[in-house]
Write an enzyme that holds these catalytic residues in place. Structure first.
Site, PDB file in Angstrom:
ATOM      1  N   HIS A 107      -2.223 -12.334  -2.308  1.00  0.00           N
ATOM      2  CA  HIS A 107      -3.327 -12.987  -1.614  1.00  0.00           C
ATOM      3  C   HIS A 107      -3.030 -14.440  -1.277  1.00  0.00           C
ATOM      4  O   HIS A 107      -3.905 -15.155  -0.805  1.00  0.00           O
ATOM      5  CB  HIS A 107      -4.603 -12.864  -2.443  1.00  0.00           C
ATOM      6  CG  HIS A 107      -5.114 -11.455  -2.512  1.00  0.00           C
ATOM      7  ND1 HIS A 107      -6.249 -11.095  -3.205  1.00  0.00           N
ATOM      8  CD2 HIS A 107      -4.635 -10.305  -1.958  1.00  0.00           C
ATOM      9  CE1 HIS A 107      -6.441  -9.792  -3.082  1.00  0.00           C
ATOM     10  NE2 HIS A 107      -5.467  -9.297  -2.335  1.00  0.00           N
ATOM     11  N   HIS A 119       0.813  -1.209   0.000  1.00  0.00           N
ATOM     12  CA  HIS A 119       0.000   0.000   0.000  1.00  0.00           C
ATOM     13  C   HIS A 119       0.850   1.264   0.000  1.00  0.00           C
ATOM     14  O   HIS A 119       0.384   2.323  -0.424  1.00  0.00           O
ATOM     15  CB  HIS A 119      -0.957  -0.011   1.192  1.00  0.00           C
ATOM     16  CG  HIS A 119      -2.131  -0.913   0.991  1.00  0.00           C
ATOM     17  ND1 HIS A 119      -3.385  -0.644   1.497  1.00  0.00           N
ATOM     18  CD2 HIS A 119      -2.253  -2.089   0.323  1.00  0.00           C
ATOM     19  CE1 HIS A 119      -4.222  -1.607   1.155  1.00  0.00           C
ATOM     20  NE2 HIS A 119      -3.551  -2.504   0.443  1.00  0.00           N
TER      21      HIS A 119
END
Length: 740
Positions: free
Chosen positions: A278, A114
């Site tokens: 993920h 992020h």
């Protein structure tokens, strides 16, 4: 504050009085906030130029010693010891924020992702390069919920290594170490990111004034405003529930391709990042998300910089709420393997809701039941997927890519390693800026690599200058060509600039702003000089040297003998070393320094000038000097005379400022209604000059007028030449990271 107004009667800091009387404040409210609470002249005049973005990260706010050099200091770092300390943190769960599955690695991966994932290729802004995740607004974006805890977990490490390790490096290196500690082999890592000490207020994150609003950044069917990349205010990429929360995987794939593309990722890189990222960890949504407290910037003082306090249960661990989604993708959430794809393709999926009410997916027919561990207690559950995960399966291109990886996990590992490295390093500039023992030997096209250049002796430089001066190229051609090459530089991601000589290659050779026909003639002339000289000089060096010759000629015509500083050593890239699609983002749609404004500009020309000056790393005085000088050097796009306020074009005089501020001239908009203005003699009405918004702003804007007045003064002629040469050299050398 007036003495007759009790302090308790004042609205809270950060709030405006809403009962404004008729005829009151023109900004639409009755009480301006004090400066310490963010009040400014912009409250009165919200459309005024923001000159403060030309004062980025000033020395006065830097607490480090004046002679401190981070890029030297970080090379003293014991990287092995640093790695060991990060690993210890990852395996030591803290009661105040317990580690999912006993390992903070997935949290650190999300933190690094992020931080770097705010990068957008259109203007090069965002990214991890300055540690901006520590500051507003990024530290309080909804998509960054709980990353305040990740950084707080790493504080003991930052504290230990002090100034030899920046937060900017630590945030992303922790993610890299996390991947490796969980069994993945990364492509390497480069240190060298310097911390800044205030938020970057030159980044446009979107028009919305509410978190997760998405109503203002799209037009038409779903056309996302440039330069934005994320689909909603406060998200890094896409809405994981689907566009606008609609759980449609195919529509999600469209958003994913657009968003990741704007962050410089192709389809393979995009799929690799989603699958790879993920493979680890989980999301958090085990409760009512509406009860979570305010973000860090709005939290009360006693939260000491943390946000999103959760009053439900323990508020942490199994009760944690971040996104509102409650998803664990695999049965091995702290181990690198191919289980994400095995589970994605090994089940059919049905829509369900998280405990917080968010849209997510679970296997049909109770598939893979009791296979996925719980993060903070005994027991197991089923895997889950996000709408954005299923997009990889329903989109034909993503499906082709990911199905192959299902059978060839080694290819996934290779592509994820490359994409992850690109994600973390996209805004660091060329490989010559990479530092540390883990820098990979491999290079990639996206790094804009440039072969090493050659040094030149003083005699060789003198001979080349003589050849250029006698070539028939005009001052305007010499100066404008050098400017076109060098002014592509972006301080945001350290791309562009004169080094590499790409002004002679596509796509730059064909850009409208570069006047392709004239540029091609100048390129041919430089190639002739290069060949005839018998000197091993790069085309890139020749262009900059030619610009210097033009400036020296212009200064002499104004009565001053100057030598413009020149540092040889630029190299020439080849067309094969140039990613045409990637370099297309550097094309100037406006260049106020040459009075160029392309079609369809989204802002008035003077705002585009400030933005371009910001990307060039210029101060307001430097910008002012360059505009005034380039006007009298007659380098306007298309040869227009707008703003060429002199009867001696080609001479480096202060005439632009003198004549712009001359009150014997009256200005009015041109009847052509084309954004230009006509200056007429107040006494006779005869036309004298024409100008653009960029020209007139130096007389209209109070700050710019103050600067223009300095150079219009009678005793500033020599100062102007000196200041112009200094600012010119700064732009010419902006991409010379090999020069102190």
């Amino acid at each position: 504050m007036p003495e007759d107004r009790p302090i308790e009667d004042s609205p809270p800091i950060g709030e405006a009085q809403t009962d404004a009387p008729a005829g009151g404040c023109p900004a639409g409210f009755g009480r301006i906030k004090p400066p310490v609470a963010g009040g400014s002249n912009x409250d009165w005049w919200p459309n005024q130029l923001n000159m403060k973005i030309l004062q980025k990260n000033p020395d006065v706010i830097n607490p480090l010693d004046e002679d401190f050099d981070y890029r030297s200091a970080v090379q003293n770092l014991d990287v092995d010891a640093l790695r060991a300390d990060i690993v210890e943190v990852m395996h030591t769960s803290q009661d105040w924020w317990p580690a999912d599955f006993g390992h903070y690695g997935p949290l650190f991966i999300r933190m690094a992702w992020h931080a770097a994932g705010t990068y957008r290729v259109s203007d090069g802004r965002g990214g991890a390069g300055a540690g901006m995740q520590r500051f507003a607004p990024l530290n309080s974006w909804p998509d960054n919920a709980s990353l305040d805890k990740a950084r707080r977990l790493l504080w003991p490490v930052k504290k230990k290594y002090g100034k030899n390790l920046s937060w900017a490096d630590l945030i992303v290196y922790a993610g890299n170490v996390a991947l490796e500690d969980m069994g993945f082999r990364t492509a390497g890592f480069a240190f060298g990111r310097e911390d800044r000490w205030e938020p970057e207020e030159d980044v446009y994150w979107g028009p919305e004034q509410e978190w997760l609003d998405r109503t203002k950044r799209y037009t038409g069917e779903r056309d996302l405003e440039n330069p934005l990349a994320a689909v909603q205010m406060g998200l890094i990429y896409v809405n994981p529930e689907g566009p606008n929360g609609n759980p449609d995987p195919q529509a999600s794939a469209i958003d994913i391709r657009e968003t990741f593309g704007r962050m410089a990722m192709n389809d393979v890189e995009t799929a690799a990042l989603i699958v790879g990222g993920h493979t680890f960890g989980k999301t958090h949504g085990n409760g009512d998300a509406s009860l979570v407290g305010p973000e860090p910037e709005a939290a009360p003082l006693e939260e000491v910089g943390l946000g999103w306090r959760n009053p439900q249960g323990t508020g942490v661990g199994k009760d944690a709420i971040t996104s509102g989604l409650e998803v664990t993708w695999t049965h091995t959430p702290t181990k690198w393997d191919n289980s994400f794809l095995e589970i994605l393709y090994g089940n059919e999926w049905e829509l369900t809701k998280s405990p917080a009410g968010a849209n997510q997916w679970k296997p049909k027919d109770n598939g893979w039941a009791n296979s996925v561990p719980l993060a903070h207690e005994d027991g197991k559950t089923h895997p889950s997927m996000l709408t954005s995960d299923l997009a990889l399966r329903v989109d034909p291109i993503y499906e082709q890519i990911t199905r192959r990886w299902l059978d060839h996990p080694e290819e996934l590992a290779e592509e994820f390693a490359k994409a992850w490295f690109k994600l973390l390093h996209r805004d660091m500039g060329p490989v010559t800026r990479y530092l540390g023992p883990e820098v990979p030997k491999d290079t990639w096209l996206w790094q804009d690599n440039i072969p090493a250049g050659n040094d030149l002796s003083d005699d060789e430089v003198a001979k080349l200058k003589e050849l250029i001066a006698d070539s028939g190229l005009t001052v305007s051609q010499l100066v404008s060509t050098a400017w076109k090459a060098a002014s592509t530089f972006r301080s945001s991601d350290l791309r562009g600039g004169a080094n590499g000589g790409r002004i002679r290659l596509q796509p730059q050779l064909g850009w409208e702003a570069n006047e392709p026909d004239e540029l091609a003639q100048v390129v041919r002339k430089y190639e002739e000089i290069q060949k005839a000289s018998g000197i091993n000089v790069s085309f890139a060096d020749l262009v900059v040297l030619g610009g210097n010759v033009g400036v020296e000629k212009a200064a002499k015509a104004a009565g001053f003998d100057v030598t413009v500083p020149f540092t040889p050593g630029r190299g020439d890239a080849t067309q094969e070393e140039t990613d045409v699609d990637s370099f297309a983002y550097l094309e100037p749609k406006a260049d106020g320094f040459r009075n160029y404004l392309g079609k369809g500009s989204d802002l008035p020309a003077e705002f585009k000038l400030i933005d371009r000056a910001n990307l060039l790393g210029l101060s307001a005085p430097e910008m002012t000097t360059l505009v005034g000088g380039l006007r009298v050097l007659d380098v306007n796009h298309g040869g227009t005379k707008h703003g060429v306020l002199t009867d001696k074009p080609g001479a480096l005089t202060t005439d632009f400022f003198v004549n712009l501020l001359d009150m014997s001239t009256a200005w009015k908009p041109s009847p052509a209604d084309d954004g230009t203005y006509i200056g007429t003699d107040r006494a006779t009405g005869s036309p004298k000059w024409t100008g653009t918004r960029v020209d007139l702003v130096f007389a209209s804007n109070s700050q710019l007028r103050a600067l223009a007045e300095v150079y219009a003064e009678d005793d500033s002629k020599e100062k102007f030449v000196k200041d112009f040469v200094a600012a010119w050299t700064k732009v010419m050398d902006a991409d010379r990271f090999d020069v102190a």
